[in-house]
Design a protein around this motif. Structure first.
Motif, PDB file in Angstrom:
ATOM      1  N   GLY A   1      11.226   0.913 -35.165  1.00 50.14           N
ATOM      2  CA  GLY A   1      11.421   0.534 -36.564  1.00 50.14           C
ATOM      3  C   GLY A   1      10.660   1.389 -37.545  1.00 50.14           C
ATOM      4  N   ILE A   2      10.236   2.570 -37.112  1.00 48.88           N
ATOM      5  CA  ILE A   2       9.466   3.465 -37.976  1.00 48.88           C
ATOM      6  C   ILE A   2      10.396   4.554 -38.494  1.00 48.88           C
ATOM      7  CG2 ILE A   2       7.549   5.102 -38.066  1.00 48.88           C
ATOM      8  CD1 ILE A   2       6.213   3.424 -35.851  1.00 48.88           C
ATOM      9  N   HIS A   3      10.488   4.686 -39.812  1.00 46.72           N
ATOM     10  CA  HIS A   3      11.425   5.614 -40.440  1.00 46.72           C
ATOM     11  C   HIS A   3      10.679   6.840 -40.980  1.00 46.72           C
ATOM     12  CE1 HIS A   3      13.642   1.620 -41.381  1.00 46.72           C
ATOM     13  NE2 HIS A   3      13.931   2.060 -40.160  1.00 46.72           N
ATOM     14  N   PHE A   4      11.219   8.006 -40.693  1.00 47.98           N
ATOM     15  CA  PHE A   4      10.638   9.232 -41.226  1.00 47.98           C
ATOM     16  C   PHE A   4      11.749  10.278 -41.322  1.00 47.98           C
ATOM     17  CE2 PHE A   4      10.152   9.113 -36.681  1.00 47.98           C
ATOM     18  CZ  PHE A   4      10.544  10.363 -36.248  1.00 47.98           C
ATOM     19  N   ASN A   5      11.522  11.273 -42.156  1.00 43.68           N
ATOM     20  CA  ASN A   5      12.513  12.314 -42.384  1.00 43.68           C
ATOM     21  C   ASN A   5      11.870  13.676 -42.183  1.00 43.68           C
ATOM     22  OD1 ASN A   5      14.716  13.829 -43.168  1.00 43.68           O
ATOM     23  ND2 ASN A   5      14.327  13.567 -45.360  1.00 43.68           N
ATOM     24  N   ARG A   6      12.317  14.367 -41.142  1.00 43.77           N
ATOM     25  CA  ARG A   6      11.790  15.698 -40.868  1.00 43.77           C
ATOM     26  C   ARG A   6      12.701  16.731 -41.542  1.00 43.77           C
ATOM     27  NH1 ARG A   6      11.388  18.877 -35.067  1.00 43.77           N
ATOM     28  NH2 ARG A   6      10.037  20.573 -35.789  1.00 43.77           N
ATOM     29  N   ALA A   7      12.617  16.820 -42.843  1.00 43.74           N
ATOM     30  CA  ALA A   7      13.475  17.730 -43.597  1.00 43.74           C
ATOM     31  C   ALA A   7      13.119  19.179 -43.302  1.00 43.74           C
ATOM     32  CB  ALA A   7      13.336  17.452 -45.100  1.00 43.74           C
ATOM     33  N   ASN A   8      14.175  20.017 -43.145  1.00 43.62           N
ATOM     34  CA  ASN A   8      14.003  21.460 -42.928  1.00 43.62           C
ATOM     35  C   ASN A   8      13.104  21.780 -41.733  1.00 43.62           C
ATOM     36  OD1 ASN A   8      15.522  22.027 -45.301  1.00 43.62           O
ATOM     37  ND2 ASN A   8      13.699  21.617 -46.532  1.00 43.62           N
TER      38      ASN A   8
ATOM     39  N   LEU B   1       6.903  20.921 -39.743  1.00 41.94           N
ATOM     40  CA  LEU B   1       6.019  20.656 -38.612  1.00 41.94           C
ATOM     41  C   LEU B   1       5.070  19.494 -38.887  1.00 41.94           C
ATOM     42  CD1 LEU B   1       5.157  24.297 -37.513  1.00 41.94           C
ATOM     43  CD2 LEU B   1       6.984  22.788 -36.691  1.00 41.94           C
ATOM     44  N   ARG B   2       5.239  18.855 -40.047  1.00 43.92           N
ATOM     45  CA  ARG B   2       4.375  17.732 -40.421  1.00 43.92           C
ATOM     46  C   ARG B   2       5.156  16.827 -41.357  1.00 43.92           C
ATOM     47  NH1 ARG B   2      -1.405  18.740 -43.475  1.00 43.92           N
ATOM     48  NH2 ARG B   2      -1.986  16.571 -43.842  1.00 43.92           N
ATOM     49  N   CYS B   3       5.189  15.535 -41.067  1.00 42.50           N
ATOM     50  CA  CYS B   3       5.860  14.591 -41.966  1.00 42.50           C
ATOM     51  C   CYS B   3       5.201  13.224 -41.845  1.00 42.50           C
ATOM     52  CB  CYS B   3       7.358  14.510 -41.665  1.00 42.50           C
ATOM     53  SG  CYS B   3       7.764  13.833 -40.047  1.00 42.50           S
ATOM     54  N   GLN B   4       5.477  12.366 -42.811  1.00 38.18           N
ATOM     55  CA  GLN B   4       4.861  11.043 -42.855  1.00 38.18           C
ATOM     56  C   GLN B   4       5.939   9.981 -42.822  1.00 38.18           C
ATOM     57  OE1 GLN B   4       1.763  10.646 -45.782  1.00 38.18           O
ATOM     58  NE2 GLN B   4       1.913   8.399 -45.830  1.00 38.18           N
ATOM     59  N   ALA B   5       5.687   8.908 -42.075  1.00 31.76           N
ATOM     60  CA  ALA B   5       6.629   7.798 -41.990  1.00 31.76           C
ATOM     61  C   ALA B   5       6.699   7.065 -43.325  1.00 31.76           C
ATOM     62  CB  ALA B   5       6.219   6.840 -40.878  1.00 31.76           C
ATOM     63  N   ASP B   6       7.876   6.469 -43.588  1.00 26.49           N
ATOM     64  CA  ASP B   6       8.093   5.765 -44.852  1.00 26.49           C
ATOM     65  C   ASP B   6       7.530   4.349 -44.826  1.00 26.49           C
ATOM     66  OD1 ASP B   6       9.527   7.989 -45.705  1.00 26.49           O
ATOM     67  OD2 ASP B   6      11.416   7.190 -44.919  1.00 26.49           O
ATOM     68  N   ASN B   7       7.530   3.714 -43.640  1.00 24.50           N
ATOM     69  CA  ASN B   7       7.241   2.281 -43.583  1.00 24.50           C
ATOM     70  C   ASN B   7       6.167   1.918 -42.554  1.00 24.50           C
ATOM     71  OD1 ASN B   7       8.830   2.971 -41.422  1.00 24.50           O
ATOM     72  ND2 ASN B   7      10.062   1.109 -41.468  1.00 24.50           N
ATOM     73  N   PHE B   8       5.358   2.885 -42.162  1.00 27.61           N
ATOM     74  CA  PHE B   8       4.252   2.649 -41.233  1.00 27.61           C
ATOM     75  C   PHE B   8       3.226   3.750 -41.488  1.00 27.61           C
ATOM     76  CE2 PHE B   8       1.934   2.754 -37.222  1.00 27.61           C
ATOM     77  CZ  PHE B   8       1.847   1.408 -36.869  1.00 27.61           C
ATOM     78  N   PRO B   9       1.938   3.432 -41.467  1.00 27.96           N
ATOM     79  CA  PRO B   9       0.917   4.451 -41.756  1.00 27.96           C
ATOM     80  C   PRO B   9       0.771   5.454 -40.607  1.00 27.96           C
ATOM     81  CG  PRO B   9      -0.127   2.348 -41.242  1.00 27.96           C
ATOM     82  CD  PRO B   9       1.342   2.086 -41.325  1.00 27.96           C
ATOM     83  N   LEU B  10       1.769   6.319 -40.478  1.00 28.08           N
ATOM     84  CA  LEU B  10       1.855   7.262 -39.375  1.00 28.08           C
ATOM     85  C   LEU B  10       2.209   8.644 -39.903  1.00 28.08           C
ATOM     86  CD1 LEU B  10       1.931   7.467 -36.171  1.00 28.08           C
ATOM     87  CD2 LEU B  10       4.410   7.315 -36.419  1.00 28.08           C
ATOM     88  N   GLU B  11       1.454   9.642 -39.484  1.00 20.53           N
ATOM     89  CA  GLU B  11       1.772  11.031 -39.774  1.00 20.53           C
ATOM     90  C   GLU B  11       2.144  11.707 -38.462  1.00 20.53           C
ATOM     91  OE1 GLU B  11      -0.019  14.569 -42.511  1.00 20.53           O
ATOM     92  OE2 GLU B  11      -1.417  13.681 -41.084  1.00 20.53           O
TER      93      GLU B  11
END
Length: 286
Positions: free
Chosen positions: A27-34, A37-47
């Motif tokens: 249930g953790i949403h994130f977008n690895r655009a382009n 090599l580093r992105c942050q989840a939208d709905n959980f404190p996760l990098e």
């Protein structure tokens, strides 16, 4: 400043894809655009950090990442001070020794004196030493399977899943050094706020993994068969039994372990169950 848990994932390949699917199933949403090599989840404190698999144990051990998903074989080879937190059940493979198909092989003694090419010198060295074999190790970083055909080595020690790559390069598998799967690794010295986030992440991962091993089933049965059917379906605690509109019949709901599934279904049918429906479980919290 918000506290984030840093998770290292392999940046490409099948293990990477399966790791992303697992995190999304949590249930953790994130977008690895382009392909960043580093992105942050939208709905959980996760990098999320996308790294080379060989680098992940080191990044976790050095505190750059808090946890990581990587093959167990990489953890064993790199020997960094990290802890295996969860066995994830995907990316299963084995580290195996293979020789040319034309080479006779009757046992471990036939490895004596051979020149073996590998990307896993530590694991191979341990295996040879434990079995009392004297052989030379040639460390290479890739395309291990072609080493015998170009005269670089007499044998190889490489990862095997289906074995098709070995076959296509004229090799046969003769010994298994270790079996491996994807694992979640971490370090024991996380500060309390990050340890709490890790506990929350592991709770979600465990719920997803448990669900993969079970099926939810619904069936109809005559009331006189209910006791026998309940014996066959222990469920998480006990099956749910609900009366149907048709007199003398009930609906039974339960969960069945994937390993026992077909045997249980056959026994249920023999006991009088009808209209059996099987539904996948997305999450399972016990």
């Amino acid at each position: 400043m918000e506290t984030l848990l840093r998770l290292a994932l392999q940046k490409s390949g099948r293990l990477s894809e399966a790791s992303v699917q697992l995190i999304e199933a949590c249930g953790i949403h994130f977008n690895r655009a382009n392909h960043r090599l580093r992105c942050q989840a939208d709905n959980f404190p996760l990098e999320i950090l996308y790294l080379r698999d060989d680098d992940i144990p080191g990044y976790v051990a050095d505190g750059v990442a808090d946890v990581g998903v990587v093959g167990e074989n990489v953890v064993a080879e790199k020997r960094r001070p990290v802890e295996v937190l969860e066995r994830l059940g995907f990316a299963r493979c084995r580290l195996a020794i293979a020789v040319p198909r034309s080479t006779p092989y009757d046992g471990l003694a036939d490895l004596e004196g051979l020149h073996i090419a590998t990307s896993y010198p530590n694991l191979l060295s341990d295996f040879l030493r434990e079995n009392g074999i004297e052989a030379s190790i040639h460390e290479i970083s890739g395309s291990v399977e072609i080493a015998p055909s170009i005269g670089l080595a007499d044998a190889v020690c490489d990862l095997v899943s289906s074995g098709s790559t070995l076959l296509s390069n004229g090799l046969k598998e003769v010994e298994t050094v270790m079996r491996s799967e994807a694992v979640l690794i971490g370090r024991p010295d996380l500060p309390p706020e990050k340890a709490a986030l890790l506990d929350a992440l592991r709770f979600r991962i465990q719920a997803v993994l448990k669900a993969q091993n079970f099926k939810y089933i619904l069936l109809n049965a005559p009331n006189e068969a209910i006791d026998r059917i309940v014996e066959l379906l222990p469920g998480m605690k006990s099956p749910t039994v609900l009366p149907l509109a048709e007199s003398g019949w009930s609906s039974v709901h339960s969960v069945v372990n994937e390993n026992d599934f077909w045997e249980v279904i056959e026994n249920l049918r023999a006991a009088g169950a009808q209209g059996i429906l099987v539904v996948p479980i997305e999450k399972m919290i016990v």
